[in-house]
Design a protein around this motif. Structure first.
Motif, PDB file in Angstrom:
ATOM      1  N   GLN A 188       0.823  -1.209   0.000  1.00 34.68           N
ATOM      2  CA  GLN A 188       0.000   0.000   0.000  1.00 34.68           C
ATOM      3  C   GLN A 188       0.855   1.256   0.000  1.00 34.68           C
ATOM      4  N   PHE A 189       1.856   1.272   0.907  1.00 34.41           N
ATOM      5  CA  PHE A 189       2.585   2.520   1.119  1.00 34.41           C
ATOM      6  C   PHE A 189       3.767   2.740   0.186  1.00 34.41           C
ATOM      7  N   LYS A 190       4.267   1.696  -0.429  1.00 33.96           N
ATOM      8  CA  LYS A 190       5.388   1.858  -1.371  1.00 33.96           C
ATOM      9  C   LYS A 190       4.973   1.311  -2.738  1.00 33.96           C
ATOM     10  N   TYR A 191       3.698   1.451  -3.039  1.00 32.22           N
ATOM     11  CA  TYR A 191       3.125   0.817  -4.230  1.00 32.22           C
ATOM     12  C   TYR A 191       3.901   1.136  -5.516  1.00 32.22           C
ATOM     13  N   ASP A 192       4.167   2.444  -5.755  1.00 32.60           N
ATOM     14  CA  ASP A 192       4.788   2.838  -7.034  1.00 32.60           C
ATOM     15  C   ASP A 192       6.163   2.196  -7.208  1.00 32.60           C
ATOM     16  N   LYS A 193       6.936   2.256  -6.133  1.00 28.11           N
ATOM     17  CA  LYS A 193       8.300   1.716  -6.204  1.00 28.11           C
ATOM     18  C   LYS A 193       8.272   0.185  -6.384  1.00 28.11           C
ATOM     19  N   ILE A 194       7.372  -0.462  -5.645  1.00 21.98           N
ATOM     20  CA  ILE A 194       7.275  -1.922  -5.742  1.00 21.98           C
ATOM     21  C   ILE A 194       6.802  -2.343  -7.137  1.00 21.98           C
ATOM     22  N   MET A 195       5.883  -1.600  -7.683  1.00 21.71           N
ATOM     23  CA  MET A 195       5.415  -1.907  -9.044  1.00 21.71           C
ATOM     24  C   MET A 195       6.524  -1.684 -10.069  1.00 21.71           C
ATOM     25  N   ALA A 196       7.357  -0.657  -9.817  1.00 22.73           N
ATOM     26  CA  ALA A 196       8.471  -0.396 -10.741  1.00 22.73           C
ATOM     27  C   ALA A 196       9.419  -1.601 -10.744  1.00 22.73           C
ATOM     28  N   VAL A 197       9.674  -2.150  -9.556  1.00 27.18           N
ATOM     29  CA  VAL A 197      10.549  -3.331  -9.464  1.00 27.18           C
ATOM     30  C   VAL A 197       9.854  -4.529 -10.125  1.00 27.18           C
ATOM     31  N   ARG A 198       8.585  -4.738  -9.797  1.00 24.26           N
ATOM     32  CA  ARG A 198       7.840  -5.870 -10.363  1.00 24.26           C
ATOM     33  C   ARG A 198       7.819  -5.794 -11.904  1.00 24.26           C
ATOM     34  N   ASP A 199       7.521  -4.591 -12.429  1.00 24.52           N
ATOM     35  CA  ASP A 199       7.440  -4.449 -13.883  1.00 24.52           C
ATOM     36  C   ASP A 199       8.807  -4.612 -14.541  1.00 24.52           C
ATOM     37  N   GLY A 200       9.846  -4.094 -13.852  1.00 27.94           N
ATOM     38  CA  GLY A 200      11.206  -4.264 -14.379  1.00 27.94           C
ATOM     39  C   GLY A 200      11.575  -5.736 -14.469  1.00 27.94           C
ATOM     40  N   LEU A 201      11.253  -6.476 -13.408  1.00 29.08           N
ATOM     41  CA  LEU A 201      11.560  -7.912 -13.396  1.00 29.08           C
ATOM     42  C   LEU A 201      10.713  -8.668 -14.423  1.00 29.08           C
ATOM     43  N   LYS A 202       9.481  -8.230 -14.568  1.00 29.01           N
ATOM     44  CA  LYS A 202       8.582  -8.868 -15.540  1.00 29.01           C
ATOM     45  C   LYS A 202       9.175  -8.753 -16.945  1.00 29.01           C
ATOM     46  N   GLY A 203       9.731  -7.577 -17.233  1.00 26.86           N
ATOM     47  CA  GLY A 203      10.379  -7.350 -18.528  1.00 26.86           C
ATOM     48  C   GLY A 203      11.564  -8.280 -18.710  1.00 26.86           C
ATOM     49  N   VAL A 204      12.321  -8.504 -17.632  1.00 27.84           N
ATOM     50  CA  VAL A 204      13.482  -9.388 -17.715  1.00 27.84           C
ATOM     51  C   VAL A 204      13.019 -10.841 -17.915  1.00 27.84           C
ATOM     52  N   VAL A 205      11.968 -11.234 -17.200  1.00 27.49           N
ATOM     53  CA  VAL A 205      11.456 -12.613 -17.306  1.00 27.49           C
ATOM     54  C   VAL A 205      10.944 -12.887 -18.719  1.00 27.49           C
ATOM     55  N   SER A 206      10.204 -11.932 -19.270  1.00 28.41           N
ATOM     56  CA  SER A 206       9.595 -12.194 -20.577  1.00 28.41           C
ATOM     57  C   SER A 206      10.527 -11.842 -21.736  1.00 28.41           C
ATOM     58  N   GLY A 207      11.619 -11.101 -21.441  1.00 30.17           N
ATOM     59  CA  GLY A 207      12.560 -10.747 -22.504  1.00 30.17           C
ATOM     60  C   GLY A 207      13.327 -11.964 -22.968  1.00 30.17           C
ATOM     61  N   ASP A 208      13.825 -11.904 -24.195  1.00 32.74           N
ATOM     62  CA  ASP A 208      14.561 -13.083 -24.686  1.00 32.74           C
ATOM     63  C   ASP A 208      16.062 -12.954 -24.431  1.00 32.74           C
ATOM     64  N   LYS A 209      16.460 -11.845 -23.766  1.00 31.47           N
ATOM     65  CA  LYS A 209      17.884 -11.638 -23.493  1.00 31.47           C
ATOM     66  C   LYS A 209      18.324 -12.564 -22.342  1.00 31.47           C
ATOM     67  N   ALA A 210      19.355 -13.366 -22.601  1.00 28.83           N
ATOM     68  CA  ALA A 210      19.855 -14.246 -21.526  1.00 28.83           C
ATOM     69  C   ALA A 210      20.569 -13.395 -20.474  1.00 28.83           C
ATOM     70  N   ILE A 211      20.250 -13.647 -19.216  1.00 33.11           N
ATOM     71  CA  ILE A 211      20.873 -12.896 -18.139  1.00 33.11           C
ATOM     72  C   ILE A 211      22.027 -13.721 -17.573  1.00 33.11           C
ATOM     73  N   GLU A 212      23.206 -13.137 -17.601  1.00 30.93           N
ATOM     74  CA  GLU A 212      24.349 -13.851 -17.021  1.00 30.93           C
ATOM     75  C   GLU A 212      24.315 -13.685 -15.510  1.00 30.93           C
ATOM     76  N   THR A 213      24.466 -14.798 -14.785  1.00 31.73           N
ATOM     77  CA  THR A 213      24.425 -14.720 -13.325  1.00 31.73           C
ATOM     78  C   THR A 213      25.710 -14.083 -12.791  1.00 31.73           C
ATOM     79  N   ILE A 214      25.540 -13.036 -12.003  1.00 30.51           N
ATOM     80  CA  ILE A 214      26.685 -12.352 -11.405  1.00 30.51           C
ATOM     81  C   ILE A 214      27.091 -13.122 -10.148  1.00 30.51           C
ATOM     82  N   ARG A 215      28.350 -13.567 -10.079  1.00 29.37           N
ATOM     83  CA  ARG A 215      28.817 -14.302  -8.890  1.00 29.37           C
ATOM     84  C   ARG A 215      29.112 -13.311  -7.773  1.00 29.37           C
ATOM     85  N   LEU A 216      28.606 -13.584  -6.593  1.00 25.70           N
ATOM     86  CA  LEU A 216      28.714 -12.638  -5.477  1.00 25.70           C
ATOM     87  C   LEU A 216      29.335 -13.310  -4.260  1.00 25.70           C
TER      88      LEU A 216
END
Ligand code: PRP
Length: 218
Positions: A188-216
């Protein structure tokens, strides 16, 4: 600032890599040290590493606004959180497995060993089957080998643990993958920011670009 609980280990590395690809990178996380929290003020994100099975606890209680955990944890513990997105990583299957020679006589009570008592009892309850539930904490595959149980309900990823212990999959209970989860008040209180993260991740999930795993280091 949005607080993000990452599961320690490979799944957390994959998740962070997706977050970075979605534009929420945090260079401090790449530094070699023993710190558990990292922030990027400019992007408004603070990450922290927690034990994978604890992510939903941090999120449910609001210590984290969002986090990533397996569907198995959500089904087993039913934390009071919102599930926002299937990240399509950490894929495996919750299965019933047993020795190849085991013959299931439906009229007999089935002895089932598992780390997931709720998932197992929901599954067999749904079929109206009586079971004797044996709740173990790990090395489940050993239970049918020693006669402690007839079958197991457990996670199968590559299948090699089953194979090396002469067990095989008898049925699939539910497919599992990692989910983005969210605290209900933060939603409720951080809706815009949380949606920005959700939508950003959604784009990564549905994108065809392979994501290289960063070793941490963590
Ligand atoms: C999990 C699961 C299986 C194994 C499946 O165990 O409980 O034992 O991984 O993976 P596989 O299909 O790729 O072989 P975990 O490593 O969490 O250890 P545990 O036995 O202590 O639960």
């Amino acid at each position: 600032m949005i607080n993000i609980a990452l599961p320690k280990g490979r799944l957390g590395e994959k998740t962070y890599s997706m977050m970075a690809a979605a534009g929420f990178e945090c260079p401090a996380i790449l530094e070699k040290n023993r710190k558990l929290t990292f922030e990027n003020k400019e992007k408004g994100v603070r990450y922290f590493w927690v034990k994978p099975s604890d992510v939903s606890i941090y999120v449910e209680r609001g210590a984290a606004d969002i986090g990533v955990c397996g569907k198995d944890i959500l089904l087993e513990y039913e934390p009071d959180v919102y599930e926002l997105l299937d990240l399509g990583i950490g894929k495996c299957r919750m299965c019933v497995a047993g020795p190849a020679e085991f013959f299931d006589e439906e009229e007999k009570t089935l002895k089932v060993a598992t780390k997931f008592p709720k998932i197992a009892s929901d599954y067999y309850g749904g079929m109206g089957r009586d079971i004797d539930l044996i709740h173990l904490n790990g090395s489940i595959e050993i239970a049918p080998l020693l006669g402690l149980s007839d079958v197991i309900v457990d996670i199968v990823e590559t299948g090699s643990t089953l194979k090396e212990n002469n067990l095989s999959v008898m049925s699939e209970v539910v497919p599992i993958s990692a989910r983005l989860i969210c605290n209900k008040v933060s939603y409720q209180f951080k809706y815009d920011k949380i949606m920005a993260v959700r939508d950003g991740l959604k784009g990564v999930v549905s994108g065809d670009k392979a994501i290289e795993t960063i070793r941490l280091e963590h």
